[in-house]
Scaffold this active site. Structure first.
Site, PDB file in Angstrom:
ATOM      1  N   ASP A   6      42.198 -56.635  -3.745  1.00 19.03           N
ATOM      2  CA  ASP A   6      40.991 -56.241  -3.021  1.00 19.03           C
ATOM      3  C   ASP A   6      41.371 -55.182  -1.996  1.00 19.03           C
ATOM      4  O   ASP A   6      41.963 -55.492  -0.964  1.00 19.03           O
ATOM      5  CB  ASP A   6      40.369 -57.467  -2.336  1.00 19.03           C
ATOM      6  CG  ASP A   6      39.307 -57.079  -1.313  1.00 19.03           C
ATOM      7  OD1 ASP A   6      38.583 -56.103  -1.579  1.00 19.03           O
ATOM      8  OD2 ASP A   6      39.221 -57.737  -0.254  1.00 19.03           O
ATOM      9  N   ASN A   9      38.666 -51.556   3.679  1.00 17.33           N
ATOM     10  CA  ASN A   9      38.730 -50.378   4.541  1.00 17.33           C
ATOM     11  C   ASN A   9      40.004 -50.334   5.381  1.00 17.33           C
ATOM     12  O   ASN A   9      40.473 -49.259   5.752  1.00 17.33           O
ATOM     13  CB  ASN A   9      37.508 -50.352   5.469  1.00 17.33           C
ATOM     14  CG  ASN A   9      36.224 -50.071   4.720  1.00 17.33           C
ATOM     15  OD1 ASN A   9      36.134 -49.099   3.982  1.00 17.33           O
ATOM     16  ND2 ASN A   9      35.237 -50.928   4.888  1.00 17.33           N
ATOM     17  N   THR A  10      40.575 -51.500   5.681  1.00 17.16           N
ATOM     18  CA  THR A  10      41.741 -51.566   6.555  1.00 17.16           C
ATOM     19  C   THR A  10      42.981 -52.058   5.830  1.00 17.16           C
ATOM     20  O   THR A  10      44.066 -51.483   5.959  1.00 17.16           O
ATOM     21  CB  THR A  10      41.457 -52.476   7.763  1.00 17.16           C
ATOM     22  OG1 THR A  10      40.256 -52.027   8.417  1.00 17.16           O
ATOM     23  CG2 THR A  10      42.605 -52.436   8.757  1.00 17.16           C
ATOM     24  N   ILE A  12      44.778 -54.040   2.125  1.00 13.10           N
ATOM     25  CA  ILE A  12      44.687 -54.426   0.718  1.00 13.10           C
ATOM     26  C   ILE A  12      45.101 -55.890   0.632  1.00 13.10           C
ATOM     27  O   ILE A  12      46.210 -56.247   1.041  1.00 13.10           O
ATOM     28  CB  ILE A  12      45.609 -53.569  -0.162  1.00 13.10           C
ATOM     29  CG1 ILE A  12      45.196 -52.097  -0.095  1.00 13.10           C
ATOM     30  CG2 ILE A  12      45.576 -54.056  -1.610  1.00 13.10           C
ATOM     31  CD1 ILE A  12      46.143 -51.167  -0.829  1.00 13.10           C
ATOM     32  N   LYS A  13      44.204 -56.707   0.133  1.00 13.16           N
ATOM     33  CA  LYS A  13      44.502 -58.130  -0.012  1.00 13.16           C
ATOM     34  C   LYS A  13      44.958 -58.394  -1.443  1.00 13.16           C
ATOM     35  O   LYS A  13      44.341 -57.904  -2.400  1.00 13.16           O
ATOM     36  CB  LYS A  13      43.286 -58.976   0.335  1.00 13.16           C
ATOM     37  CG  LYS A  13      42.798 -58.797   1.760  1.00 13.16           C
ATOM     38  CD  LYS A  13      41.562 -59.610   2.037  1.00 13.16           C
ATOM     39  CE  LYS A  13      41.048 -59.336   3.446  1.00 13.16           C
ATOM     40  NZ  LYS A  13      40.525 -57.976   3.600  1.00 13.16           N
ATOM     41  N   TYR A  86      18.440 -54.667  -7.662  1.00 11.42           N
ATOM     42  CA  TYR A  86      18.752 -53.725  -6.583  1.00 11.42           C
ATOM     43  C   TYR A  86      18.361 -52.342  -7.070  1.00 11.42           C
ATOM     44  O   TYR A  86      18.756 -51.942  -8.171  1.00 11.42           O
ATOM     45  CB  TYR A  86      20.260 -53.801  -6.280  1.00 11.42           C
ATOM     46  CG  TYR A  86      20.686 -53.292  -4.924  1.00 11.42           C
ATOM     47  CD1 TYR A  86      20.379 -53.991  -3.770  1.00 11.42           C
ATOM     48  CD2 TYR A  86      21.435 -52.113  -4.813  1.00 11.42           C
ATOM     49  CE1 TYR A  86      20.815 -53.544  -2.529  1.00 11.42           C
ATOM     50  CE2 TYR A  86      21.870 -51.657  -3.570  1.00 11.42           C
ATOM     51  CZ  TYR A  86      21.558 -52.366  -2.430  1.00 11.42           C
ATOM     52  OH  TYR A  86      21.987 -51.919  -1.201  1.00 11.42           O
ATOM     53  N   ASP A  95      32.565 -54.988  -2.969  1.00 12.70           N
ATOM     54  CA  ASP A  95      32.875 -56.153  -2.146  1.00 12.70           C
ATOM     55  C   ASP A  95      31.665 -57.075  -2.036  1.00 12.70           C
ATOM     56  O   ASP A  95      31.805 -58.310  -2.065  1.00 12.70           O
ATOM     57  CB  ASP A  95      33.350 -55.721  -0.758  1.00 12.70           C
ATOM     58  CG  ASP A  95      32.410 -54.748  -0.071  1.00 12.70           C
ATOM     59  OD1 ASP A  95      31.584 -54.098  -0.758  1.00 12.70           O
ATOM     60  OD2 ASP A  95      32.508 -54.605   1.171  1.00 12.70           O
TER      61      ASP A  95
END
Length: 242
Positions: A6, A9-10, A12-13, A86, A95
């Site tokens: 994942d 923005n800050t 990477i998991k 949508y 996300d």
């Protein structure tokens, strides 16, 4: 086993699942992609991977580390276990799709509001008929503090803090109330609006600032620290067996 990546923005998991069981989880900076090789060496049974990215990191940058795996990249065009209602699906953040997938798996046939308190704060709603209806996007906690600092001449950049008094007796405490307390009021108000419209609403709180905010939010909210990666694993499993 499944490898979950994942790219936020800050950070990477990276996570490893054996079916629905989480075995490993870590976070890295985008400059340290070699950590993926370390994870693959530690878990030699990994055969499948899913990549979700809302940042500049893309599949082509990760591909050299994933050559031995069957890899899918999450997009709105990927088969999903729920419907999407949508109007601009191509602009829908992956996300948000992953968070809704996690809600669909854990609270199937329930009205669910997923609140993700990260760089932005997002509210995503999936109804009891398993249709994702959309949601709300707002400024995240640190983005609000940063805006006060950058768009004024003299206000400082503060770290988040929850004041105990309603009235700020200093510039700093007034700013904390204007950001942290105001955000609590905002979240509780949005929850009330959804609860008044949709019966038996399940509210899930996740994201980097979830722990900070949860202490002052209404009771009955479910906090899930690994909700997004669980949603990604669910989507990967769903596509593996189609």
């Amino acid at each position: 086993m499944n490898l979950i990546i994942d790219a936020g923005n800050t950070y990477i998991k990276i996570a490893v699942f054996k079916e629905s069981l989480l075995l490993y989880r870590t976070s890295i900076k985008s400059a340290d992609l070699s950590k993926i090789s370390y994870v693959l060496n530690q878990f030699s049974d990994i055969r499948f991977a899913i990549i979700s990215s809302v940042s500049s990191v893309r599949l082509k940058e990760l591909s050299p580390f994933l050559r031995e795996l069957e890899v899918i990249e999450l997009t709105v065009d990927l088969p999903l276990p729920f419907q999407i209602n949508y109007k601009t699906p191509q602009t829908l953040g992956v996300d948000r799709i992953a968070l809704v997938a996690a809600a669909h798996k854990k609270y199937k046939h329930r009205n669910c509001l997923v609140i993700d308190a990260g760089s932005c704060i997002t509210y995503d709603f999936i109804d009891e008929k398993e249709v994702y209806q959309g949601g709300i996007i707002g400024l995240g906690l640190r983005m609000r503090y940063k805006s006060l600092n950058e768009y004024t001449a003299r206000l400082p950049l503060l770290e988040p803090k929850m004041e105990n008094n309603l009235i700020g007796k200093s510039t700093n405490s007034a700013m904390h109330n204007g950001v942290s307390l105001a955000m609590i009021v905002e979240i509780n108000g949005i929850i009330d609006e959804f609860s008044n419209t949709y019966k038996d609403l399940v509210v899930i709180l996740t994201g980097g600032d979830a722990h900070f905010l949860s202490k002052r939010l209404k009771s009955g909210i479910f906090a899930h620290s690994n909700f997004l990666i669980q949603g990604l694993n669910y989507i990967l499993e769903y596509n593996r067996y189609r």
